[in-house]
Motif scaffolding. Structure first.
Motif, PDB file in Angstrom:
ATOM      1  N   LEU A  61       1.093  -1.253  -0.076  1.00  0.00           N
ATOM      2  CA  LEU A  61      -0.040   0.141   0.003  1.00  0.00           C
ATOM      3  C   LEU A  61       1.005   1.256  -0.063  1.00  0.00           C
ATOM      4  O   LEU A  61       1.990   1.227   0.578  1.00  0.00           O
ATOM      5  N   PRO A  62       0.476   2.191  -0.654  1.00  0.00           N
ATOM      6  CA  PRO A  62       1.063   3.502  -0.760  1.00  0.00           C
ATOM      7  C   PRO A  62       0.918   4.421   0.456  1.00  0.00           C
ATOM      8  O   PRO A  62      -0.288   4.558   0.899  1.00  0.00           O
ATOM      9  N   VAL A  63       2.034   4.810   1.511  1.00  0.00           N
ATOM     10  CA  VAL A  63       1.586   5.372   2.597  1.00  0.00           C
ATOM     11  C   VAL A  63       2.643   6.599   2.657  1.00  0.00           C
ATOM     12  O   VAL A  63       3.702   6.405   2.043  1.00  0.00           O
ATOM     13  N   GLY A  64       2.278   7.435   3.722  1.00  0.00           N
ATOM     14  CA  GLY A  64       3.222   8.562   4.159  1.00  0.00           C
ATOM     15  C   GLY A  64       3.208   8.401   5.394  1.00  0.00           C
ATOM     16  O   GLY A  64       2.546   8.185   6.194  1.00  0.00           O
ATOM     17  N   LEU A  65       4.531   8.684   5.611  1.00  0.00           N
ATOM     18  CA  LEU A  65       5.115   8.836   7.195  1.00  0.00           C
ATOM     19  C   LEU A  65       5.046  10.333   7.666  1.00  0.00           C
ATOM     20  O   LEU A  65       5.467  11.233   6.542  1.00  0.00           O
ATOM     21  N   ARG A  66       4.676  10.768   8.945  1.00  0.00           N
ATOM     22  CA  ARG A  66       4.883  11.904   9.406  1.00  0.00           C
ATOM     23  C   ARG A  66       5.280  12.063  10.724  1.00  0.00           C
ATOM     24  O   ARG A  66       5.022  11.146  11.482  1.00  0.00           O
ATOM     25  N   GLY A  67       6.143  13.178  10.858  1.00  0.00           N
ATOM     26  CA  GLY A  67       6.614  13.494  12.280  1.00  0.00           C
ATOM     27  C   GLY A  67       5.814  14.632  12.928  1.00  0.00           C
ATOM     28  O   GLY A  67       4.535  14.651  12.717  1.00  0.00           O
ATOM     29  N   GLU A  72       8.506  17.162   8.118  1.00  0.00           N
ATOM     30  CA  GLU A  72       8.697  15.841   8.470  1.00  0.00           C
ATOM     31  C   GLU A  72       7.424  15.041   7.605  1.00  0.00           C
ATOM     32  O   GLU A  72       6.848  14.597   8.393  1.00  0.00           O
ATOM     33  N   ARG A  73       7.924  14.655   6.524  1.00  0.00           N
ATOM     34  CA  ARG A  73       6.990  14.004   5.541  1.00  0.00           C
ATOM     35  C   ARG A  73       8.034  12.696   4.799  1.00  0.00           C
ATOM     36  O   ARG A  73       9.058  13.535   4.397  1.00  0.00           O
ATOM     37  N   PHE A  74       7.477  11.629   4.631  1.00  0.00           N
ATOM     38  CA  PHE A  74       8.333  10.801   3.839  1.00  0.00           C
ATOM     39  C   PHE A  74       7.247   9.675   3.099  1.00  0.00           C
ATOM     40  O   PHE A  74       6.381   9.136   4.040  1.00  0.00           O
TER      41      PHE A  74
END
Length: 229
Positions: A61-67, A72-74
């Protein structure tokens, strides 16, 4: 997005903006190293968010990480086997999450959300908070600022009636906080503000990239749009 996950004992198709808690960093696939803020400790408590991107392999699944900050996004891919829990934006409305995480209530965006929730629900379309507000209400983590916008997704699988359009516009105009209302048609998402402004074409974000369209609910955007680079 055809990929399915098992949630609460049943199969469900994850949608953009859904939050997923994961078993660990080993379930993520990236073409570069994870940023220093995306530690195993952070990802143990912070969910990833589904991105709007078509992935042909149903195991990912396509996901985004956030801080904790906007910078802070990845982007990454997540193995469906690494999912522990799924929370959709609508669930935050059903549970009135702004009352559960009372520490969030002092922020203008959350105050706005709480004040307009009943009116928005009464319009008769499924909706929920996304972005920093949705993330904070789902986790209780300190990601909100006084200047945070209120991001909302509203699901409309068929065209919105002029009456509901007018109600939505009046509701947004009466709020003090900046609100970014995104309409999700099921095959793409667009900004309500563009549609309400009466533009001949609007930007529709799809899993295969953005398109300009005169009808965001059209089954085939090949007929009335041109794809953007």
């Amino acid at each position: 997005m055809p990929n399915q996950i098992t949630h609460n004992g049943s199969k469900t198709t994850p949608r953009p903006h859904d939050l997923l808690w994961i078993t660990g960093v080993e379930g993520l696939a990236t073409d570069q190293l994870l940023p220093t803020w995306a530690t195993a400790e952070w990802l143990a408590v912070a969910p990833v968010v589904i991105r709007r991107e078509t992935v042909t392999d149903c195991a990912w699944l396509p996901v985004g990480l956030r801080g904790t900050t906007r910078s802070e996004r990845f982007k990454a891919l997540l193995s469906v086997d690494a999912i522990k829990r799924c929370v959709q934006p609508e669930f935050l409305v059903q549970t009135e999450a702004w009352n559960i995480h009372s520490q969030c209530g002092a922020f203008p965006a959350v105050k706005t959300l709480a004040s307009m929730a009943s009116s928005l629900t009464n319009i008769g379309l499924h909706w929920g908070p996304t972005g920093s507000v949705g993330f904070a209400l789902a986790t209780g983590l300190p990601v909100l600022r006084d200047e945070s916008d209120l991001d909302i997704v509203l699901h409309a699988p068929s065209p919105i009636s002029p009456e509901k359009m007018s109600l939505l516009q009046d509701l947004l105009d009466s709020q003090m906080c900046r609100i970014d209302l995104q309409i999700d048609t099921g095959s793409g998402g667009f900004a309500f503000a563009e549609w309400a402004a009466g533009r001949k074409t609007i930007l529709l974000k799809t899993g295969n990239g953005p398109v300009l369209t005169a009808d965001p609910w059209s089954e085939s955007h090949q007929l009335d749009t041109h794809r953007l680079p």
